[in-house]
Design a protein around this motif. Structure first.
Motif, PDB file in Angstrom:
ATOM      1  N   ARG A  52     -58.529 -91.703  -9.402  1.00  0.00           N
ATOM      2  CA  ARG A  52     -57.480 -90.702  -9.116  1.00  0.00           C
ATOM      3  C   ARG A  52     -56.378 -91.074  -9.952  1.00  0.00           C
ATOM      4  NH1 ARG A  52     -58.272 -92.786  -3.344  1.00  0.00           N
ATOM      5  NH2 ARG A  52     -59.185 -91.227  -2.037  1.00  0.00           N
ATOM      6  N   PRO A  53     -56.742 -90.256 -11.040  1.00  0.00           N
ATOM      7  CA  PRO A  53     -55.752 -90.617 -12.360  1.00  0.00           C
ATOM      8  C   PRO A  53     -54.382 -90.812 -11.883  1.00  0.00           C
ATOM      9  CG  PRO A  53     -57.528 -89.220 -13.168  1.00  0.00           C
ATOM     10  CD  PRO A  53     -57.713 -89.230 -11.735  1.00  0.00           C
ATOM     11  N   THR A  54     -53.563 -89.955 -11.401  1.00  0.00           N
ATOM     12  CA  THR A  54     -52.034 -89.815 -11.165  1.00  0.00           C
ATOM     13  C   THR A  54     -51.852 -90.846 -10.496  1.00  0.00           C
ATOM     14  OG1 THR A  54     -52.260 -88.062  -9.605  1.00  0.00           O
ATOM     15  CG2 THR A  54     -52.216 -87.218 -11.670  1.00  0.00           C
ATOM     16  N   ASN A  55     -52.595 -91.709  -9.514  1.00  0.00           N
ATOM     17  CA  ASN A  55     -52.050 -92.725  -8.831  1.00  0.00           C
ATOM     18  C   ASN A  55     -51.989 -93.950  -9.366  1.00  0.00           C
ATOM     19  OD1 ASN A  55     -52.194 -91.021  -6.868  1.00  0.00           O
ATOM     20  ND2 ASN A  55     -53.869 -91.964  -5.600  1.00  0.00           N
ATOM     21  N   GLY A  56     -52.643 -94.064 -10.788  1.00  0.00           N
ATOM     22  CA  GLY A  56     -52.569 -95.357 -11.480  1.00  0.00           C
ATOM     23  C   GLY A  56     -51.359 -96.040 -11.837  1.00  0.00           C
ATOM     24  N   ARG A  57     -50.271 -94.940 -12.095  1.00  0.00           N
ATOM     25  CA  ARG A  57     -48.982 -95.453 -12.773  1.00  0.00           C
ATOM     26  C   ARG A  57     -47.866 -94.896 -11.702  1.00  0.00           C
ATOM     27  NH1 ARG A  57     -49.742 -95.825 -19.333  1.00  0.00           N
ATOM     28  NH2 ARG A  57     -51.470 -97.217 -19.290  1.00  0.00           N
ATOM     29  N   ALA A  58     -48.283 -94.599 -10.547  1.00  0.00           N
ATOM     30  CA  ALA A  58     -47.140 -94.032  -9.664  1.00  0.00           C
ATOM     31  C   ALA A  58     -46.035 -95.196  -9.216  1.00  0.00           C
ATOM     32  CB  ALA A  58     -47.791 -93.732  -8.356  1.00  0.00           C
ATOM     33  N   ASP A  59     -44.961 -94.509  -8.846  1.00  0.00           N
ATOM     34  CA  ASP A  59     -44.011 -95.452  -8.523  1.00  0.00           C
ATOM     35  C   ASP A  59     -44.041 -96.079  -7.015  1.00  0.00           C
ATOM     36  OD1 ASP A  59     -42.458 -95.176 -10.910  1.00  0.00           O
ATOM     37  OD2 ASP A  59     -41.318 -93.582 -10.139  1.00  0.00           O
ATOM     38  N   ASP A  60     -45.046 -95.533  -6.291  1.00  0.00           N
ATOM     39  CA  ASP A  60     -45.256 -95.993  -4.861  1.00  0.00           C
ATOM     40  C   ASP A  60     -46.576 -96.853  -4.865  1.00  0.00           C
ATOM     41  OD1 ASP A  60     -47.044 -95.375  -2.307  1.00  0.00           O
ATOM     42  OD2 ASP A  60     -45.026 -94.944  -1.996  1.00  0.00           O
ATOM     43  N   GLN A  61     -46.313 -98.126  -4.580  1.00  0.00           N
ATOM     44  CA  GLN A  61     -47.507 -99.115  -4.348  1.00  0.00           C
ATOM     45  C   GLN A  61     -48.510 -98.552  -3.686  1.00  0.00           C
ATOM     46  OE1 GLN A  61     -47.395-101.992  -6.475  1.00  0.00           O
ATOM     47  NE2 GLN A  61     -49.757-101.820  -5.981  1.00  0.00           N
ATOM     48  N   LEU A  62     -48.288 -98.169  -2.501  1.00  0.00           N
ATOM     49  CA  LEU A  62     -49.409 -97.456  -1.672  1.00  0.00           C
ATOM     50  C   LEU A  62     -50.348 -96.570  -2.543  1.00  0.00           C
ATOM     51  CD1 LEU A  62     -50.921 -97.753   0.928  1.00  0.00           C
ATOM     52  CD2 LEU A  62     -49.483 -96.045   1.646  1.00  0.00           C
ATOM     53  N   ARG A  63     -49.903 -95.577  -3.370  1.00  0.00           N
ATOM     54  CA  ARG A  63     -50.447 -94.658  -4.177  1.00  0.00           C
ATOM     55  C   ARG A  63     -51.252 -95.365  -5.166  1.00  0.00           C
ATOM     56  NH1 ARG A  63     -47.908 -89.542  -6.618  1.00  0.00           N
ATOM     57  NH2 ARG A  63     -49.907 -89.711  -7.876  1.00  0.00           N
ATOM     58  N   TYR A 120     -56.619-100.670  -6.669  1.00  0.00           N
ATOM     59  CA  TYR A 120     -55.869-100.316  -7.839  1.00  0.00           C
ATOM     60  C   TYR A 120     -56.494-100.576  -9.032  1.00  0.00           C
ATOM     61  CZ  TYR A 120     -52.557-101.077 -11.577  1.00  0.00           C
ATOM     62  OH  TYR A 120     -51.778-101.023 -12.652  1.00  0.00           O
ATOM     63  N   VAL A 121     -56.065 -99.909 -10.189  1.00  0.00           N
ATOM     64  CA  VAL A 121     -56.534-100.273 -11.482  1.00  0.00           C
ATOM     65  C   VAL A 121     -55.619 -99.311 -12.305  1.00  0.00           C
ATOM     66  CG1 VAL A 121     -58.173 -98.377 -12.024  1.00  0.00           C
ATOM     67  CG2 VAL A 121     -58.400-100.433 -13.231  1.00  0.00           C
ATOM     68  N   ASP A 122     -55.295 -99.827 -13.440  1.00  0.00           N
ATOM     69  CA  ASP A 122     -54.254 -98.916 -14.036  1.00  0.00           C
ATOM     70  C   ASP A 122     -55.069 -97.957 -14.906  1.00  0.00           C
ATOM     71  OD1 ASP A 122     -52.022 -98.465 -15.672  1.00  0.00           O
ATOM     72  OD2 ASP A 122     -52.729 -99.590 -17.593  1.00  0.00           O
ATOM     73  N   LEU A 123     -54.294 -96.723 -14.628  1.00  0.00           N
ATOM     74  CA  LEU A 123     -54.935 -95.423 -15.260  1.00  0.00           C
ATOM     75  C   LEU A 123     -53.909 -94.854 -15.788  1.00  0.00           C
ATOM     76  CD1 LEU A 123     -57.059 -94.444 -12.263  1.00  0.00           C
ATOM     77  CD2 LEU A 123     -58.149 -95.514 -14.360  1.00  0.00           C
TER      78      LEU A 123
END
Length: 233
Positions: free
Chosen positions: A126-137, A166-169
């Protein structure tokens, strides 16, 4: 640009035989250049060869007028037969917000697919989740699911956090992934990491075999290159 043709030769591949192990189990690696849509079985998708971020890529997109409720787009490699081994690819996913405002650009790979993808194991980003400001995302950056009985929402509801992590995306960027499969276990590695970011110890289809393929959520512009499959079964 060439659309789908039901021929395997159009896919362009090189077959390499690796050394046999002490158990006389020989690994075979096939590299698919994805320089044509030939040899792909398209399901709820169109396919074209394009240039994306400086490289040639196979672009999967929804068919005109496609209903977002369809869920999956797939491009199965015709004639592929995979049980254990390693699947590697570079991929990128861009959400089609006009089609689904909640889209995240989901993109990944299916394996052990049967019945034209009606039954399959699926690991995706889920690429847009990787650097979201929300930790749950962020914690939902990568996901395992199994068609048809164990979609992501059932797994999250019944065993929260077990089948995603989680992984950085970076959204829209080329991302290298590697999936190692053995028996009922699978591990996902992202961008050359030595350690997996996701471990699945109970693949829901069991110790099965089937096709490998490209996968994306239907509201996604999905790009793939350098598909490489190593069979050890």
């Amino acid at each position: 640009m060439r659309l789908f043709r039901a021929t395997f030769c159009g896919l362009g591949f090189a077959l390499l035989a690796l050394a046999a192990s002490g158990q006389n189990k020989r690994a075979q690696t096939t590299t698919y250049r994805l320089d044509s849509a030939g040899g792909l079985e398209l399901i709820h998708a169109t396919a074209q060869v394009v240039n994306y971020r400086g490289r040639q890529a196979l672009h999967l997109a929804p068919t005109p007028g496609q209903d977002p409720g369809t869920g999956s787009m797939m491009a199965l490699v015709a004639g592929s037969d995979f049980r254990d081994g390693m699947i590697e690819a570079e991929l990128a996913g861009v959400p089609i917000a006009a089609m689904d405002p909640t889209a995240r650009g989901f993109v990944g790979l299916v394996f052990r697919a049967q019945e034209r993808g009606a039954r399959a194991e699926n690991i995706y980003l889920r690429p847009t989740n990787g650097r979201a400001d929300d930790q749950l995302r962020r914690n939902h950056a990568v996901q395992y699911e199994s068609f048809p009985e164990f979609p992501w929402d059932r797994l999250r509801r019944e065993q929260p956090g077990v089948y995603e992590s989680y992984v950085d995306l970076e959204a829209g960027a080329w991302t290298k992934i590697k999936i190692e499969v053995a028996g009922t276990k699978a591990r996902l590695y992202v961008n050359g990491a030595e350690q997996p970011c996701l471990i699945v110890n109970d693949l829901k289809l069991g110790d099965a075999r089937g096709q490998i393929g490209l996968w994306a959520f239907v509201a996604t512009d999905a790009y793939f290159s350098n598909l490489r499959v190593t069979r050890t079964d």
